[in-house]
Design a protein around this motif. Structure first.
Motif, short mmCIF file in Angstrom:
data_model
loop_
_atom_site.label_atom_id
_atom_site.label_comp_id
_atom_site.label_asym_id
_atom_site.label_seq_id
_atom_site.Cartn_x
_atom_site.Cartn_y
_atom_site.Cartn_z
N UNK A 167 0.89 -1.12 -0.04
CA UNK A 167 -0.04 0.06 0.00
C UNK A 167 0.85 1.39 -0.11
N UNK A 168 2.01 1.32 0.71
CA UNK A 168 2.80 2.14 0.62
C UNK A 168 3.36 2.81 -0.78
N UNK A 169 3.43 1.55 -1.57
CA UNK A 169 3.76 2.01 -3.04
C UNK A 169 2.54 2.35 -3.70
N UNK A 170 1.72 1.81 -3.72
CA UNK A 170 0.27 2.03 -4.37
C UNK A 170 -0.03 3.49 -4.06
N UNK A 171 -0.24 3.82 -2.75
CA UNK A 171 -0.89 5.11 -2.48
C UNK A 171 0.15 6.28 -2.37
N UNK A 172 1.37 5.87 -2.53
CA UNK A 172 2.22 7.25 -2.63
C UNK A 172 1.98 8.02 -3.65
N UNK A 173 2.10 9.43 -3.77
CA UNK A 173 2.69 10.15 -2.60
C UNK A 173 1.49 10.87 -1.64
N UNK A 174 0.65 10.44 -1.98
CA UNK A 174 -0.60 11.03 -1.12
C UNK A 174 -0.92 10.25 0.18
N UNK A 175 -0.37 9.15 0.51
CA UNK A 175 -0.65 8.63 1.63
C UNK A 175 0.45 7.69 2.46
N UNK A 176 1.06 7.89 3.44
CA UNK A 176 2.19 7.31 3.65
C UNK A 176 1.74 5.86 4.75
N UNK A 177 2.55 4.83 4.63
CA UNK A 177 2.07 3.64 5.25
C UNK A 177 3.26 3.20 5.86
N UNK B 287 8.84 12.27 5.57
CA UNK B 287 9.72 11.46 4.87
C UNK B 287 9.97 9.82 5.00
N UNK B 288 9.00 9.30 5.54
CA UNK B 288 9.01 7.80 5.88
C UNK B 288 7.71 7.28 5.25
N UNK B 289 7.90 6.14 4.85
CA UNK B 289 6.68 5.33 4.01
C UNK B 289 7.31 3.91 3.76
N UNK B 290 6.72 2.81 3.98
CA UNK B 290 6.89 1.59 3.44
C UNK B 290 8.10 0.98 4.60
N UNK B 291 7.99 1.34 5.66
CA UNK B 291 9.17 0.79 6.56
C UNK B 291 8.41 -0.06 7.72
N UNK B 292 9.13 -1.08 8.01
CA UNK B 292 8.66 -1.80 9.31
C UNK B 292 9.77 -1.67 10.15
N UNK B 293 9.18 -1.13 11.57
CA UNK B 293 10.27 -0.28 12.48
C UNK B 293 10.07 -1.35 13.74
N UNK B 294 11.17 -1.91 14.09
CA UNK B 294 11.20 -2.82 15.37
C UNK B 294 11.03 -1.96 16.41
N UNK B 295 10.54 -2.00 17.52
CA UNK B 295 10.59 -1.34 18.83
C UNK B 295 10.23 -2.71 19.77
#
Length: 235
Positions: free
Chosen positions: A153-163, A218-226
């Motif tokens: 979705x980050x790819x499909x919805x860029x640049x209007x929506x970040x995921x 400037x972040x989208x399409x990321x999986x962030x470990x916490x």
């Protein structure tokens, strides 16, 4: 930042509730979709839509005309040996973790596109997707699908929506109650993490809040470990 409209699914407990409290205190308008509104009654700027995403549909007309952000918090912790898991268990985990998110995202897509600045979507995975763990096959399978959904979705919805997607380790929430129900269990699980504690809802909510904000624009399409260092550190 100016007041915005947010949708938090599963925002009446745990991580979702911690996030709703932060957004409400900042003056944002927050719509919460969950099965119970009891914990939200004292919070300003918060409205509630009672739904069970396993059975109920989410309609475009039930959502604000424009949404600046959406966070999908529902999940499951189904830890069993693979041999004892029936296909129904895998389907149940997939239903709540993946298809529930799909249902909400499809209903909200138009509203997210109408945000004045790029809207932000936050989904949740688990440390167990990238770090193989016994007894996690069902939940890791469905959360792995969430990570794939987030990137697609980050790819499909860029640049209007970040995921973006957060991948936590064990967090002290009602969902994890049986794993942290005694001081002994809590301490044993804390010792498994390099930082020697389990997560608090506020830890995860703080990252979700950052991902909703323009500070992460400037972040989208990321999986962030916490995850208290669990996925990357061995000490």
């Amino acid at each position: 930042m100016p007041n915005k409209n947010y949708l938090v699914v599963g925002g009446s407990s745990g991580i979702g509730l911690s996030l709703v409290k932060k957004l409400s205190a900042e003056g944002h308008q927050v719509l919460v979709i969950s099965r119970n509104a009891q914990t939200l009654s004292h919070l300003p700027n918060v409205t509630h839509l009672e739904k069970d995403l396993l059975t109920d549909e989410v309609l475009e007309g039930e959502l604000p005309e424009a949404l600046d952000g959406l966070v999908y918090c529902p999940g499951s912790i189904n830890l069993k040996p693979f041999r004892s898991l029936k296909t129904e268990a895998f389907l149940a985990d997939f239903q709540i973790n993946v298809l529930g998110a799909v249902k909400v995202l499809q209903a909200a897509q138009k509203a997210l596109k109408k945000a004045e600045t790029p809207a932000s979507v936050v989904l949740f995975s688990t440390v167990a997707v990238g770090q193989g763990m016994p007894f996690h096959s069902s939940i890791a399978a469905s959360k792995g699908a969430v990570e794939g959904l987030a990137r697609s979705l980050a790819a499909e919805w860029a640049p209007n929506i970040r995921v973006n997607c957060i991948a936590p380790s064990l967090t002290d929430t009602p969902l994890a109650e049986r794993l942290v129900s005694t001081p002994e269990k809590k301490e044993a699980n804390a010792q498994r993490h390099p930082l020697k504690r389990i997560g608090a809802p506020e830890d995860i909510a703080a990252l979700a809040h950052f991902l909703l904000s323009e500070n992460s624009s400037w972040m989208s399409g990321q999986v962030i470990g916490l995850d208290g260092g669990m996925s990357t550190l061995k000490i």
